[in-house]
Design a protein around this motif. Sequence first.
Motif, mmCIF file in Angstrom:
data_model
loop_
_atom_site.group_PDB
_atom_site.id
_atom_site.type_symbol
_atom_site.label_atom_id
_atom_site.label_comp_id
_atom_site.label_asym_id
_atom_site.label_seq_id
_atom_site.Cartn_x
_atom_site.Cartn_y
_atom_site.Cartn_z
ATOM 1 N N THR A 46 29.888 54.819 50.080
ATOM 2 C CA THR A 46 28.945 55.558 50.285
ATOM 3 C C THR A 46 29.397 56.217 48.881
ATOM 4 O OG1 THR A 46 28.971 55.838 52.222
ATOM 5 C CG2 THR A 46 27.848 57.599 51.279
ATOM 6 N N PRO A 47 28.166 56.361 47.904
ATOM 7 C CA PRO A 47 28.251 57.613 46.583
ATOM 8 C C PRO A 47 28.161 58.489 46.437
ATOM 9 C CG PRO A 47 26.964 55.215 46.268
ATOM 10 C CD PRO A 47 27.064 55.668 47.670
ATOM 11 N N GLY A 48 29.450 59.092 45.746
ATOM 12 C CA GLY A 48 29.479 60.588 45.617
ATOM 13 C C GLY A 48 29.874 60.898 47.640
ATOM 14 N N SER A 49 30.372 60.612 48.179
ATOM 15 C CA SER A 49 31.738 61.148 49.056
ATOM 16 C C SER A 49 32.855 61.489 48.906
ATOM 17 C CB SER A 49 31.358 60.025 50.614
ATOM 18 O OG SER A 49 32.420 58.847 50.052
ATOM 19 N N GLU A 50 33.673 61.983 49.939
ATOM 20 C CA GLU A 50 35.135 61.984 49.477
ATOM 21 C C GLU A 50 35.434 61.529 49.058
ATOM 22 O OE1 GLU A 50 38.663 65.036 51.308
ATOM 23 O OE2 GLU A 50 36.420 65.206 52.534
ATOM 24 N N SER A 51 35.616 60.017 49.680
ATOM 25 C CA SER A 51 36.184 58.940 49.351
ATOM 26 C C SER A 51 36.425 58.285 48.728
ATOM 27 C CB SER A 51 36.429 57.793 50.263
ATOM 28 O OG SER A 51 34.833 57.507 50.872
ATOM 29 N N ALA A 55 38.678 57.669 45.127
ATOM 30 C CA ALA A 55 38.854 56.240 44.695
ATOM 31 C C ALA A 55 38.834 56.615 43.683
ATOM 32 C CB ALA A 55 38.294 55.127 45.474
ATOM 33 N N GLU A 56 37.638 57.425 43.061
ATOM 34 C CA GLU A 56 37.407 57.433 41.579
ATOM 35 C C GLU A 56 38.186 58.773 41.149
ATOM 36 O OE1 GLU A 56 33.218 59.898 41.106
ATOM 37 O OE2 GLU A 56 32.855 57.799 42.689
ATOM 38 N N ILE A 57 38.995 59.424 41.560
ATOM 39 C CA ILE A 57 40.090 60.117 40.643
ATOM 40 C C ILE A 57 41.317 59.942 40.355
ATOM 41 C CG2 ILE A 57 41.206 62.342 41.191
ATOM 42 C CD1 ILE A 57 38.823 64.255 42.654
ATOM 43 N N GLY A 63 44.752 55.211 37.018
ATOM 44 C CA GLY A 63 44.927 53.815 36.843
ATOM 45 C C GLY A 63 44.576 53.033 38.570
ATOM 46 N N ARG A 64 44.376 52.019 38.051
ATOM 47 C CA ARG A 64 43.324 51.128 38.907
ATOM 48 C C ARG A 64 44.679 50.384 39.810
ATOM 49 N NH1 ARG A 64 41.051 46.273 38.901
ATOM 50 N NH2 ARG A 64 40.281 46.321 40.938
ATOM 51 N N ASP A 65 44.816 50.284 41.389
ATOM 52 C CA ASP A 65 45.741 50.248 42.059
ATOM 53 C C ASP A 65 45.458 48.841 43.056
ATOM 54 O OD1 ASP A 65 48.596 49.348 42.812
ATOM 55 O OD2 ASP A 65 47.839 51.696 44.248
ATOM 56 N N ALA A 66 44.034 48.494 42.785
ATOM 57 C CA ALA A 66 43.587 47.647 44.292
ATOM 58 C C ALA A 66 43.347 46.257 44.077
ATOM 59 C CB ALA A 66 41.951 47.856 43.527
ATOM 60 N N ALA A 67 44.002 46.007 45.428
ATOM 61 C CA ALA A 67 44.314 44.756 45.990
ATOM 62 C C ALA A 67 43.038 43.906 45.396
ATOM 63 C CB ALA A 67 44.604 45.086 47.410
ATOM 64 N N ASP A 68 42.732 43.781 44.743
ATOM 65 C CA ASP A 68 42.083 42.362 44.067
ATOM 66 C C ASP A 68 41.761 41.079 45.166
ATOM 67 O OD1 ASP A 68 40.186 44.204 42.553
ATOM 68 O OD2 ASP A 68 41.320 43.805 40.799
ATOM 69 N N VAL A 69 43.110 41.159 44.564
ATOM 70 C CA VAL A 69 42.776 39.597 44.827
ATOM 71 C C VAL A 69 44.758 39.412 45.467
ATOM 72 C CG1 VAL A 69 43.826 36.664 44.664
ATOM 73 C CG2 VAL A 69 42.652 38.412 43.267
ATOM 74 N N VAL A 70 44.685 38.950 46.945
ATOM 75 C CA VAL A 70 46.266 39.055 48.296
ATOM 76 C C VAL A 70 46.551 37.576 47.927
ATOM 77 C CG1 VAL A 70 47.490 39.914 49.890
ATOM 78 C CG2 VAL A 70 45.962 41.641 48.407
ATOM 79 N N VAL A 494 42.934 68.127 47.291
ATOM 80 C CA VAL A 494 42.855 67.081 47.911
ATOM 81 C C VAL A 494 41.407 66.783 48.480
ATOM 82 C CG1 VAL A 494 44.120 66.147 50.053
ATOM 83 C CG2 VAL A 494 45.377 68.185 48.657
ATOM 84 N N HIS A 495 41.160 65.406 47.344
ATOM 85 C CA HIS A 495 40.693 64.424 47.981
ATOM 86 C C HIS A 495 40.984 63.028 48.683
ATOM 87 C CE1 HIS A 495 38.714 66.024 44.798
ATOM 88 N NE2 HIS A 495 37.171 66.191 45.548
ATOM 89 N N VAL A 496 40.485 63.069 50.112
ATOM 90 C CA VAL A 496 40.773 61.314 51.157
ATOM 91 C C VAL A 496 39.644 60.912 51.221
ATOM 92 C CG1 VAL A 496 41.709 61.169 54.124
ATOM 93 C CG2 VAL A 496 42.096 63.270 52.637
ATOM 94 N N GLY A 497 41.119 59.514 50.569
ATOM 95 C CA GLY A 497 40.269 58.330 50.872
ATOM 96 C C GLY A 497 41.024 56.897 52.107
ATOM 97 N N GLY A 498 41.189 56.201 51.299
ATOM 98 C CA GLY A 498 41.072 55.025 52.331
ATOM 99 C C GLY A 498 40.011 54.625 53.296
#
Length: 723
Positions: A46-51, A55-57, A63-70, A494-498
């Motif tokens: 959902t663009p513009g949402s708190e989550s 993620a953007e912040i 820096g990116r901390d994404a599990a692009d590939v596991v 604080v912005h809560v995501g996940g």
Amino acid sequence: MLDQWGRWVHRRRRWVLAVAGAALVFAGVWGTGVFGALSSSGGFDTPGSESAKAAEIAERDLGRDAADVVILYQGGTTVDDPAYRASVEQALNALPQDKIAATSTYWSTRAPQFVSDDRTATYAVLELAGSDEAARQAAYEAVEDELTRVGGGLTAKVGGAVGTETAVNERVSSDIGRAEAMAIPVLLVLLVLIFGGLVSASMPLLVGGLAILGSFTALHALTYVTDVSIFAVNITTFLGLGLAIDYGLFMVSRFREELARDGRSTEDAMGATMATAGRTVAVSGITVAVSLSGLLLFDQQFLISMGYGGIATVLVCMAGALTVLPAMLGVLGPKVNALSIRRRRPAGGRADGWWGRVARSVMRRPVVYATATVALLLALGAPFLGINWGGMDAKVMPEGADARVVAEALETRFPGNTTSPIEAVVTGTSDQGAIQAYGARLASLPGAADATVTGAEGTTTRIALTYDADPDSGAVRDLVREVRDVPPPAGAQVHVGGPAAEVVDSLGSIGATMPWLAVLVGGATFALLFLAFGSVLLPLKAIAMNMLSLSATFGAVVLIFQDGNLSGLLGFTATGSIAPAMPILMLAMLFGISMDYEVFLLSRVREQYDLTGDNTAAVAAGVQRTGAIITSAALLFIVVIGAFATSGITFIKMVGVGMVIAIVLDATVVRGLLVPATMRLLGRANWWAPGPLAGLYRRYGIREGDSPASPVPPASPDMEPVG
């Protein structure tokens, strides 16, 4: 108006077909290029949402901390064996390093969450190189074949965000081809049996091919101005075939009926067909398109893309049915009945046939039928009250698929929530004491397990909160809300995501948009049906009937896909939850498709009412004349949708199965029993409108001045008024 249009098309039929042929060639060449231009991203966020802001912040500051590939590694020894480590590191070092931005393993981090409970499995997290999704997708494609190459007796399976997304997209593409290969031969046989001839049976398929290629062209053009999800191709394929069959069946059956009338020329038959069935197609097509346009109100790119694909398909299909199909029928004329395989019955059917008997029974016992059908639909819809919402993850893949195996292993064999924690991104302070105190407050919340700082840079800190419950449970969504209620450190934000926070935000966004969807779709549907039939009550009743039918469908979907009933038969694993976007997609599609049958039935009823002034006889005649056509159209639509219900991707299967259930209910229980029963009870009130609106209908109504039809004998001579 449509009568004159039909005659115009008939007189210029060869020019119309020549233009259509040129358009078809262009669509086949350029339109099919859409497959290389669609976005591979699922578009469920959902663009513009708190989550999304969290993620953007985090990406901007940490820096990116994404599990692009596991990559999940498993072997006969433990991770403590030096040979195990050597095999994994050798495999990772062999990957093209310009495609990999960062790699994390147990040996590089010494983090215990990288080791399974029996220490025989571990995983590596790869962050792909690239500044955007397209670049990272290209990087993944460059290394995909090498990711599972590992020695030392180990095995490797690939998952992660990009790995799962790619696997889902590849499976969807293969499922589309398989579904079409399954559906087309069955459709051909059924079309020939229903139409009774090879020539007439080919007409709906012609419109279907035109609709699909035309919508591909429209989607390709849209990719130049906005992102369009690859999943839009699914709605394009089955809507194009399904609606083309509906419209083709309505048009061809009426043309043959009009052609059989004494003294009718082909041009006269075409004018009469367009004035009746053509009007029905126009009203239906606009109604379906308006219903699907409601998807454009939502924030999720998945729903917006489905809206684009659906609207394009419906409009192209409607245009083909009102131009190309009449031109083809004009060229064929009486030859539309060529290559018949059975002797045709007289136009109009028989009053003592199956639907004549149904109409007679409903007209005699309307209260019984109305009460029983409403009770049935409400009972079927009751399970929807217990729906549990969840996100989209690798569990949409079939059991045994690598991406799903990886995801399930991470959930069951490794320390909890390593890939799906609640993330609190703190900005505006670097006071570590305050941050630690804030983390302690989060960890003390009911249901929380541990809060760990996973990244810090300047005044931005990311805290990962793990928990004990299932990630898709209501308890975790409640925990997200509680985390958001915890006061931030002094002077900080604080912005809560996940993943769980994304579901919460998706539900909030969809809930806020639903009233606007109701206003747009409900208001436009009411206006269109009023202009088509001149009644205030009929549009309200049609909307109420559709909502009853939809509630029954959603209840069945919960029973099957959330609770797992019939999971063995249908070949999927129930996850205990349903993604919020899927019922919205089904609502928009099914509301429109249900109106398709409603408009067809009411058109025949109104036509007979205008000729006879007898409501009971008109309703009975409408059921008698349309029952077989509606059920035939529904059967053919079910074949198309049913083929997609065999998909290995759970949410595609869910849409397919849900639509099959809805169409069965709608074409039989609702249109065959409930609608005529309520119309019998309402009597002349069916056609009531207050004076100003009645004047509006007389002036602007979507109708022909003179009906070309003749009255149909009532299905029964003993249809007395309801006492």
